[in-house]
Design an enzyme around this catalytic site. Structure first.
Site, PDB file in Angstrom:
ATOM      1  CG  ASP A 147     -11.277 -10.752 -17.523  1.00  0.00           C
ATOM      2  OD1 ASP A 147     -11.031 -11.865 -18.030  1.00  0.00           O
ATOM      3  OD2 ASP A 147     -10.551 -10.225 -16.656  1.00  0.00           O
ATOM      4  CG  ASP A 201      -9.907 -13.296 -20.966  1.00  0.00           C
ATOM      5  OD1 ASP A 201     -10.795 -13.559 -20.161  1.00  0.00           O
ATOM      6  OD2 ASP A 201      -8.854 -12.704 -20.646  1.00  0.00           O
ATOM      7  CB  VAL A 226     -11.573 -17.437 -18.455  1.00  0.00           C
ATOM      8  CG1 VAL A 226     -11.601 -18.953 -18.616  1.00  0.00           C
ATOM      9  CG2 VAL A 226     -12.184 -16.757 -19.666  1.00  0.00           C
ATOM     10  CG  HIS A 281      -3.450 -17.286 -16.658  1.00  0.00           C
ATOM     11  ND1 HIS A 281      -2.534 -17.747 -15.755  1.00  0.00           N
ATOM     12  CD2 HIS A 281      -3.100 -15.988 -16.913  1.00  0.00           C
ATOM     13  CE1 HIS A 281      -1.679 -16.787 -15.450  1.00  0.00           C
ATOM     14  NE2 HIS A 281      -1.996 -15.715 -16.144  1.00  0.00           N
ATOM     15  CG  ASP A 282      -8.422 -16.684 -19.176  1.00  0.00           C
ATOM     16  OD1 ASP A 282      -8.144 -16.991 -17.999  1.00  0.00           O
ATOM     17  OD2 ASP A 282      -8.703 -15.520 -19.533  1.00  0.00           O
TER      18      ASP A 282
HETATM   19  C1  BDR Z   1      -6.539 -14.306 -14.872  1.00  0.00           C
HETATM   20  O1  BDR Z   1      -6.625 -12.893 -14.702  1.00  0.00           O
HETATM   21  C2  BDR Z   1      -6.694 -12.250 -15.949  1.00  0.00           C
HETATM   22  O2  BDR Z   1      -5.789 -11.215 -16.006  1.00  0.00           O
HETATM   23  C3  BDR Z   1      -6.420 -13.304 -16.988  1.00  0.00           C
HETATM   24  O3  BDR Z   1      -7.187 -13.050 -18.141  1.00  0.00           O
HETATM   25  C4  BDR Z   1      -6.794 -14.587 -16.329  1.00  0.00           C
HETATM   26  O4  BDR Z   1      -8.155 -14.878 -16.519  1.00  0.00           O
HETATM   27  C5  BDR Z   1      -5.203 -14.779 -14.373  1.00  0.00           C
HETATM   28  O5  BDR Z   1      -5.053 -14.459 -13.022  1.00  0.00           O
HETATM   29 CA    CA Z   2      -9.456 -13.622 -18.125  1.00  0.00          CA
END
Ligand code: BDR
Ligand code: CA
Length: 336
Positions: A12, A17, A137, A257-258
């Site tokens: 997303d 990402d 993700v 994160h991703d």
């Molecule tokens: C996740 O939420 C999205 O905002 C980020 O891309 C990540 O995948 C983190 O909570």
């Molecule tokens: Ca994401």
């Protein structure tokens, strides 16, 4: 070099990402079969456009195919009081924010494939030898719909690596105890959790402990590559935002994160503590709606009160090697 991992990404896009996509495209060990987009950080039109911008920016238009996926969660938006702001559109966010409506990359003329993401997932998995890993993700809507439409695909996935869920951290929901991807579409998350596929869950608890630092973003910029430049922009935007709005880390760093999912796929030793356990979603509509609940015990107890062996449905990543993660990111964005 022989490609070791056939993958489909489900994204997303989104700044984090975007870094994950850059890493996957750059890796000689990854055969990226396609990228599915979904409603999440922004509506699916924007997440698709952002994904195409990343692909175009690094000169992979036509080669890396993008499939537009689900525009809404399964059911969480049916009650307008439950997720009133989803899908996140053009006008919702003001000021400093992690992603922006459009990534800070040039506009693109690229278009997604005609085929939708769910059809792509089903067709590609069904004709595979069971050797495809999914790196998911964003909210899990595409995978949940695909699993409902063609349950046989569960037996065709090698594994799914998921950025989602939280134990003690959180970034969404009334008490900020839910994780965004699971919170946005908790029913979809539960369908995937119950799918029987090998699942590796990368929750906020570990992504918040493995932040990328400003000096590392500076080094990526110095590499003089497009991916290095783009990653540097995205990481710095996140550092600026986390410092003000989500102070979960030092002010000179931010979670990406991703991207941790791609690093862990390429080098499982990045994940230094992984626990097999039971994970379920709360989708009650109450305060805990969208929160992932974990049972570390060997038994579970249904409403009848009888103890039964707990079905350990996930490999939950609790610790990761930050230095190794940052190194892998740097090595990859240096190539592209
Ligand atoms: C996740 O939420 C999205 O905002 C980020 O891309 C990540 O995948 C983190 O909570
Ligand atoms: Ca994401």
């Amino acid at each position: 070099m022989e490609k070791l991992h056939k993958i489909i990404m489900d994204v997303d896009t989104g700044t984090d990402d975007a870094v994950a996509i850059l890493m996957a495209i750059a890796s000689e060990k990854i055969e990226l079969l396609g990228i599915c987009t979904v409603n999440g950080n922004r509506n699916v039109e924007l997440t698709t456009d952002n994904t195409l911008r990343v692909v175009d920016y690094v000169g992979k238009g036509g080669e890396v195919k993008v499939y537009k996926g689900c525009a809404l969660p399964l059911v969480s938006t049916l009650d307008p009081a439950r997720r009133p702001l989803i899908p996140y559109g053009d006008k919702y966010f003001d000021g400093q924010e992690n992603h922006g409506n459009h990534l800070d990359l040039p506009e693109t003329e690229l278009k997604p494939e005609e085929k939708d993401a769910v059809s792509f997932l089903i067709e590609t998995l069904m004709k595979s030898d069971g050797d495809i890993s999914i790196v998911a993700v964003g909210p899990l809507t595409n995978l949940a719909v695909a699993l409902r439409a063609k349950p046989e695909i569960a037996g065709k996935m090698k594994q799914i690596i998921i950025m989602g869920g939280a134990l003690t951290e959180g970034n969404s929901g009334p008490l900020q105890r839910a994780e965004f991807n699971f919170w946005a579409d908790p029913e979809a998350a539960e369908i995937v959790l119950q799918s029987g596929v090998e699942l590796t869950i990368v929750p906020l608890d570990v992504t918040h402990k493995t932040c990328i630092k400003e000096r590392e973003a500076d080094a990526f910029e110095q590499m003089g590559t497009k991916a290095g430049h783009a990653a540097s922009i995205f990481i710095k935007r996140r550092i600026g935002n986390y410092k003000v709005w989500q102070p979960v880390c030092d002010p000179d760093e931010a979670p990406i994160h991703d991207a941790l999912c791609i690093a862990g796929l390429l080098d499982p030793s990045v994940f230094t503590k992984v626990v097999e356990c039971q994970m379920k979603m709360d989708f009650s509509g109450g305060t805990a709606d969208g929160i992932s609940v974990v049972n570390f015990k060997p038994t579970t107890r249904d409403l009848d009160g009888i103890f039964r062996p707990a079905v350990k449905n996930v490999k939950l990543v609790l610790e990761a090697n930050r230095e190794r993660f940052a190194k892998i990111m740097g090595e990859l964005v240096a190539k592209l």
